[in-house]
Design an enzyme around this catalytic site. Sequence first.
Site, PDB file in Angstrom:
ATOM      1  N   GLU A 175      12.788  33.737 -36.717  1.00  0.00           N
ATOM      2  CA  GLU A 175      11.416  33.258 -36.940  1.00  0.00           C
ATOM      3  C   GLU A 175      11.281  31.770 -36.617  1.00  0.00           C
ATOM      4  OE1 GLU A 175      10.117  34.522 -40.853  1.00  0.00           O
ATOM      5  OE2 GLU A 175       9.706  36.529 -40.104  1.00  0.00           O
ATOM      6  N   GLU A 364      11.749  43.374 -37.675  1.00  0.00           N
ATOM      7  CA  GLU A 364      11.418  43.335 -39.104  1.00  0.00           C
ATOM      8  C   GLU A 364      10.036  43.916 -39.286  1.00  0.00           C
ATOM      9  OE1 GLU A 364      11.843  39.703 -41.318  1.00  0.00           O
ATOM     10  OE2 GLU A 364      13.615  39.099 -40.177  1.00  0.00           O
TER      11      GLU A 364
HETATM   12  C1  BGP Z   1      11.040  37.093 -42.970  1.00  0.00           C
HETATM   13  C2  BGP Z   1      12.497  36.771 -42.946  1.00  0.00           C
HETATM   14  C3  BGP Z   1      13.376  37.694 -43.711  1.00  0.00           C
HETATM   15  C4  BGP Z   1      12.728  38.429 -44.852  1.00  0.00           C
HETATM   16  C5  BGP Z   1      11.278  38.778 -44.642  1.00  0.00           C
HETATM   17  C6  BGP Z   1      10.535  39.282 -45.855  1.00  0.00           C
HETATM   18  O1  BGP Z   1      10.342  35.904 -43.005  1.00  0.00           O
HETATM   19  O2  BGP Z   1      12.989  36.735 -41.629  1.00  0.00           O
HETATM   20  O3  BGP Z   1      14.569  37.017 -43.983  1.00  0.00           O
HETATM   21  O4  BGP Z   1      13.094  38.044 -46.089  1.00  0.00           O
HETATM   22  O5  BGP Z   1      10.553  37.730 -44.081  1.00  0.00           O
HETATM   23  O6  BGP Z   1      10.078  38.215 -46.639  1.00  0.00           O
HETATM   24  P1  BGP Z   1      10.305  38.199 -48.193  1.00  0.00           P
HETATM   25  O7  BGP Z   1      11.787  38.257 -48.385  1.00  0.00           O
HETATM   26  O8  BGP Z   1       9.725  36.921 -48.679  1.00  0.00           O
HETATM   27  O9  BGP Z   1       9.602  39.402 -48.706  1.00  0.00           O
END
Ligand code: BGP
Length: 468
Positions: A175, A364
């Site tokens: 990201e 993701e």
């Molecule tokens: C993205 C990241 C992940 C992951 C996901 C979900 O920003 O790449 O590492 O965690 O978001 O976010 P959260 O964990 O805050 O629900």
Amino acid sequence: MELGNRFLWGGSTAANQIEGAYREGGKGLSIADVETAGSHTTKRQIHDRIEEGAYYPSHEGIDFYHRYKEDIALLAGMGFKAFRLSISWPRIFPEGDEQVPNEEGLAFYDAVIDELLSHHIEPVVTLSHYETPLHLVEAYGSWRSRELIACFERYCRTVFTRYRGKVRYWLTFNEVNETFNQKEPYHQAGIRFRPGEDQLAVKVVAAHNMMLASARAVMIGHEIDPENRIGCMVQWPTTYPKDCNPENKLAVRQAMLPDYYFTDVMCRGRYTNVCTSLLRQWKQEVPLGAGDEQILAAGTVDFISFSYYFSSVASADGRGGVQVVHENPYLERTDWDWPIDPAGLRVALDDLYDRYQLPLMVVENGLGACDDPAEDGSIDDEYRIRFLAAHIEAVKSAVQEDDVEVLGYLTWGPIDLVSVGTGEMKKRYGFIYVDRGDRGEGTLERRKKRSYDWYAKVIATNGEDTSW
Ligand code: BGP
């Protein structure tokens, strides 16, 4: 187009959110190791060092470090074709600036990668997922400094060489565009602002150094093994205009400039008009040093990977600026108030493919929810199945109707893991439940949720059957 029989179905994780064992095997501290857990109402805190009595969720994660065999067997049970993990940079170079890598760290990933391959699961490896060695932050000011590029190159060369022929898909920085979107890009770039500094200038320089490092990684990766496929990784923020007011359409462009900034440089290999217009607004210069243009041009990525969770709505605020919100009257929201928008994933795929004509990988996507086990211990997460089924249908539409080239679909957190946003465990994404609470309580036992068999069926039918 069709989803070919090599379509990569699977799930994604990051070392700092699953491994634990934060001091084992010679690992150094990462920026994640000094960040406490927060909650719905309290923010995570970043400390200068580990403080007694504070709770740091990365220290034990879900103990993947010791349980990876069991976990990979569970993923294999769903028929996973691919598993995304990150290599923790400070497991390989504990301080980040050493000349010689830590053999124990390398051996750990040998074991994990071999275990995946023994189950015919393709490893998809993120080189830097919110795990910059803490020493590099303290000694150099993190990605403010060009010196990190050489450190990153050494790390990349080491892991490309070690896992040559075993890992084919690599992602550079997780990201990376969030370096601009976050108020303070601690996770992405290891940056905590110093009093009085020009914050936009710091962001621009850090982003430039990371994109140079990404380009060098692509070059080194190709040199070590021409079979390597190396992608960028961005968070893709599908954004709609609030209504048909032309000003609001322009507001969408404005809202997405910081995102196209990164994909343009990494896919097109140069600072485009998108970049220069944003820099002008920010009163910053294009940050090119001698030789940089050649590196960016030579190190363009082979594919684009991205995360997609929700869409946003933009409008002109009437004062020359832009307002971006989550509220969208057409969409429902998750327990964490994120809008649920499967069509927005198709929009993202179309948008990125139309623009860059590069293969895409969804790395993701998922629903963070509170999963409450019933009295008999079973977990009926039908809401997750509905969410994922709708998003998979959107991917299929992009491929089959819009002829977009998609390499794979990986859900976020196929096994419950620590949340980045809050540091909580109760925000769960998995097909596999992990008995662990927000303050480290629980047995760490793994249990299949209802969605486990459902995803196995989706994979077995190559996405044909998403019913439940
Ligand atoms: C993205 C990241 C992940 C992951 C996901 C979900 O920003 O790449 O590492 O965690 O978001 O976010 P959260 O964990 O805050 O629900």
